[in-house]
Design a protein around this motif. Structure first.
Motif, PDB file in Angstrom:
ATOM      1  N   GLY A  46       0.866  -1.220   0.106  1.00  0.00           N
ATOM      2  CA  GLY A  46       0.015  -0.029  -0.091  1.00  0.00           C
ATOM      3  C   GLY A  46       0.880   1.354   0.066  1.00  0.00           C
ATOM      4  O   GLY A  46       0.726   2.427  -0.903  1.00  0.00           O
ATOM      5  N   LEU A  47       1.891   1.082   0.730  1.00  0.00           N
ATOM      6  CA  LEU A  47       2.983   2.353   0.807  1.00  0.00           C
ATOM      7  C   LEU A  47       3.406   2.657  -0.379  1.00  0.00           C
ATOM      8  O   LEU A  47       3.817   3.594  -0.986  1.00  0.00           O
ATOM      9  CB  LEU A  47       3.860   2.349   1.892  1.00  0.00           C
ATOM     10  N   ALA A  48       3.742   1.558  -1.172  1.00  0.00           N
ATOM     11  CA  ALA A  48       4.491   1.826  -2.445  1.00  0.00           C
ATOM     12  C   ALA A  48       3.606   2.257  -3.596  1.00  0.00           C
ATOM     13  O   ALA A  48       3.867   3.278  -4.089  1.00  0.00           O
ATOM     14  CB  ALA A  48       4.885   0.480  -2.688  1.00  0.00           C
ATOM     15  N   TYR A  49       2.373   1.910  -3.385  1.00  0.00           N
ATOM     16  CA  TYR A  49       1.459   2.546  -4.345  1.00  0.00           C
ATOM     17  C   TYR A  49       1.064   4.111  -4.027  1.00  0.00           C
ATOM     18  O   TYR A  49       0.602   4.623  -4.660  1.00  0.00           O
ATOM     19  CB  TYR A  49       0.048   1.834  -4.700  1.00  0.00           C
ATOM     20  N   LEU A  50       1.100   4.225  -2.660  1.00  0.00           N
ATOM     21  CA  LEU A  50       0.768   5.798  -2.326  1.00  0.00           C
ATOM     22  C   LEU A  50       1.756   6.683  -2.593  1.00  0.00           C
ATOM     23  O   LEU A  50       1.506   7.643  -3.182  1.00  0.00           O
ATOM     24  CB  LEU A  50       0.466   5.681  -0.833  1.00  0.00           C
ATOM     25  N   ARG A  51       3.149   6.135  -2.403  1.00  0.00           N
ATOM     26  CA  ARG A  51       4.230   6.865  -2.955  1.00  0.00           C
ATOM     27  C   ARG A  51       4.875   6.786  -4.184  1.00  0.00           C
ATOM     28  O   ARG A  51       5.622   7.582  -4.629  1.00  0.00           O
ATOM     29  CB  ARG A  51       5.562   6.629  -1.761  1.00  0.00           C
ATOM     30  N   GLY A  52       4.554   5.858  -4.881  1.00  0.00           N
ATOM     31  CA  GLY A  52       4.929   5.465  -6.299  1.00  0.00           C
ATOM     32  C   GLY A  52       6.513   5.116  -6.199  1.00  0.00           C
ATOM     33  O   GLY A  52       7.303   5.286  -7.109  1.00  0.00           O
ATOM     34  N   SER A  53       6.713   4.147  -5.154  1.00  0.00           N
ATOM     35  CA  SER A  53       7.988   3.390  -4.940  1.00  0.00           C
ATOM     36  C   SER A  53       8.070   2.402  -5.983  1.00  0.00           C
ATOM     37  O   SER A  53       7.588   1.332  -5.557  1.00  0.00           O
ATOM     38  CB  SER A  53       8.114   3.326  -3.461  1.00  0.00           C
ATOM     39  N   GLY A  54       8.610   2.547  -7.045  1.00  0.00           N
ATOM     40  CA  GLY A  54       8.704   1.128  -7.961  1.00  0.00           C
ATOM     41  C   GLY A  54       7.371   1.218  -8.851  1.00  0.00           C
ATOM     42  O   GLY A  54       7.576   0.129  -9.593  1.00  0.00           O
ATOM     43  N   VAL A  55       6.481   1.469  -8.496  1.00  0.00           N
ATOM     44  CA  VAL A  55       5.108   1.404  -9.319  1.00  0.00           C
ATOM     45  C   VAL A  55       4.541   2.825  -9.416  1.00  0.00           C
ATOM     46  O   VAL A  55       5.095   3.907  -8.831  1.00  0.00           O
ATOM     47  CB  VAL A  55       4.274   0.484  -8.321  1.00  0.00           C
ATOM     48  N   GLN A  56       3.515   2.798 -10.429  1.00  0.00           N
ATOM     49  CA  GLN A  56       3.012   3.945 -10.458  1.00  0.00           C
ATOM     50  C   GLN A  56       2.035   4.288  -9.284  1.00  0.00           C
ATOM     51  O   GLN A  56       1.295   3.397  -9.068  1.00  0.00           O
ATOM     52  CB  GLN A  56       1.869   3.864 -11.789  1.00  0.00           C
ATOM     53  N   VAL A  57       1.954   5.763  -9.097  1.00  0.00           N
ATOM     54  CA  VAL A  57       1.156   6.219  -7.846  1.00  0.00           C
ATOM     55  C   VAL A  57      -0.426   5.817  -8.203  1.00  0.00           C
ATOM     56  O   VAL A  57      -0.637   6.013  -9.286  1.00  0.00           O
ATOM     57  CB  VAL A  57       1.123   7.654  -7.404  1.00  0.00           C
ATOM     58  N   LYS A 108      -6.187   4.613  -5.213  1.00  0.00           N
ATOM     59  CA  LYS A 108      -7.245   3.531  -5.016  1.00  0.00           C
ATOM     60  C   LYS A 108      -6.691   2.150  -4.568  1.00  0.00           C
ATOM     61  O   LYS A 108      -7.026   1.376  -3.798  1.00  0.00           O
ATOM     62  CB  LYS A 108      -8.275   3.434  -6.239  1.00  0.00           C
ATOM     63  N   VAL A 109      -5.516   1.664  -5.200  1.00  0.00           N
ATOM     64  CA  VAL A 109      -4.878   0.607  -5.065  1.00  0.00           C
ATOM     65  C   VAL A 109      -4.288   0.524  -3.861  1.00  0.00           C
ATOM     66  O   VAL A 109      -4.377  -0.482  -2.897  1.00  0.00           O
ATOM     67  CB  VAL A 109      -3.871   0.309  -6.248  1.00  0.00           C
ATOM     68  N   ALA A 110      -3.495   1.711  -3.351  1.00  0.00           N
ATOM     69  CA  ALA A 110      -3.021   1.725  -2.083  1.00  0.00           C
ATOM     70  C   ALA A 110      -4.100   1.669  -0.940  1.00  0.00           C
ATOM     71  O   ALA A 110      -3.885   0.937   0.048  1.00  0.00           O
ATOM     72  CB  ALA A 110      -2.281   3.283  -2.012  1.00  0.00           C
ATOM     73  N   LYS A 111      -5.231   2.250  -1.109  1.00  0.00           N
ATOM     74  CA  LYS A 111      -6.348   2.110  -0.074  1.00  0.00           C
ATOM     75  C   LYS A 111      -6.638   0.705   0.126  1.00  0.00           C
ATOM     76  O   LYS A 111      -7.031   0.345   1.202  1.00  0.00           O
ATOM     77  CB  LYS A 111      -7.560   2.931  -0.652  1.00  0.00           C
ATOM     78  N   GLU A 112      -6.845  -0.083  -1.047  1.00  0.00           N
ATOM     79  CA  GLU A 112      -7.298  -1.374  -1.091  1.00  0.00           C
ATOM     80  C   GLU A 112      -6.555  -2.295  -0.194  1.00  0.00           C
ATOM     81  O   GLU A 112      -6.620  -2.887   0.507  1.00  0.00           O
ATOM     82  CB  GLU A 112      -7.561  -1.886  -2.059  1.00  0.00           C
ATOM     83  N   TRP A 113      -5.127  -2.012  -0.336  1.00  0.00           N
ATOM     84  CA  TRP A 113      -4.018  -2.706   0.398  1.00  0.00           C
ATOM     85  C   TRP A 113      -4.140  -2.437   1.804  1.00  0.00           C
ATOM     86  O   TRP A 113      -3.904  -3.174   2.617  1.00  0.00           O
ATOM     87  CB  TRP A 113      -2.665  -2.609  -0.345  1.00  0.00           C
ATOM     88  N   PHE A 114      -4.251  -1.066   2.153  1.00  0.00           N
ATOM     89  CA  PHE A 114      -4.377  -0.728   3.417  1.00  0.00           C
ATOM     90  C   PHE A 114      -5.801  -1.190   4.128  1.00  0.00           C
ATOM     91  O   PHE A 114      -5.617  -1.763   5.153  1.00  0.00           O
ATOM     92  CB  PHE A 114      -4.446   0.799   3.659  1.00  0.00           C
ATOM     93  N   ARG A 115      -6.436  -1.417   3.554  1.00  0.00           N
ATOM     94  CA  ARG A 115      -8.138  -1.688   3.875  1.00  0.00           C
ATOM     95  C   ARG A 115      -7.661  -3.481   4.127  1.00  0.00           C
ATOM     96  O   ARG A 115      -8.119  -3.875   5.165  1.00  0.00           O
ATOM     97  CB  ARG A 115      -8.963  -1.702   3.079  1.00  0.00           C
ATOM     98  N   LYS A 116      -6.956  -4.010   3.383  1.00  0.00           N
ATOM     99  CA  LYS A 116      -6.729  -5.533   3.626  1.00  0.00           C
ATOM    100  C   LYS A 116      -6.166  -5.704   4.864  1.00  0.00           C
ATOM    101  O   LYS A 116      -6.344  -6.595   5.648  1.00  0.00           O
ATOM    102  CB  LYS A 116      -6.091  -6.108   2.519  1.00  0.00           C
TER     103      LYS A 116
END
Length: 159
Positions: A63-74, A77-85
């Motif tokens: 989730g942090l990686a998707y939130l910050r764009g660390s190695g993946v595109q920011v 929504k995807v970050a939120k789903e990982w945090f929710r899980k």
């Protein structure tokens, strides 16, 4: 004229040397970046595999990686789903981060009531930042009614 030509040649040679040094540094930096990117890709894939298997900490980190764009595109929504899980498994840091997504305007999903509830859930698990935010939300009446007694109680817990 001869002096000017000699000076021009010296400047040209210095620029050539500077450009050579600059290019060398640039090539070394790109090469090192490619090594780090490969290492990060491997680490990300390993975490993603763990996250898909249900590891709450790995889900939070993805989730942090998707939130910050660390190695993946920011992708908020995807970050939120990982945090929710991760949060559903009781990981307080993920619950807090999810609360921040709803608390801050910059993520485009502002909902103070939901943010307060998430902060409270994480605060009850002794997450100190959430304890601070619960205190703040009670003090200011953000997402809940103002309650100075509760604000003080949570502020003393946040250490």
């Amino acid at each position: 004229v001869t002096i000017m030509m000699t000076a021009s040649i010296k400047v040209y040679n210095r620029l050539k040397l500077c450009n050579l040094i600059t290019m060398t540094i640039l090539v070394a930096t790109v090469y090192r970046f490619q090594e780090l990117a490969t290492l990060f890709d491997e680490r990300f894939k390993s975490r993603e595999k763990k996250a898909l298997a249900g590891d709450a900490v790995a889900q939070y980190r993805i989730g942090l990686a998707y939130l910050r764009g660390s190695g993946v595109q920011v992708n908020i929504k995807v970050a939120k789903e990982w945090f929710r899980k991760s949060s559903r498994q009781g990981y307080a840091r993920a619950t807090h981060k999810l609360g921040m997504l709803y608390y801050l305007k910059k993520y485009g999903m502002k909902n103070n009531i939901f943010a307060h509830r998430l902060f409270l859930r994480a605060a009850k698990k002794n997450h100190f930042l959430s304890q601070y935010y619960v205190s703040l939300t009670y003090l200011e009446g953000i997402g809940t009614s103002k309650d100075l007694k509760s604000a003080l109680r949570w502020a003393t817990k946040a250490k």
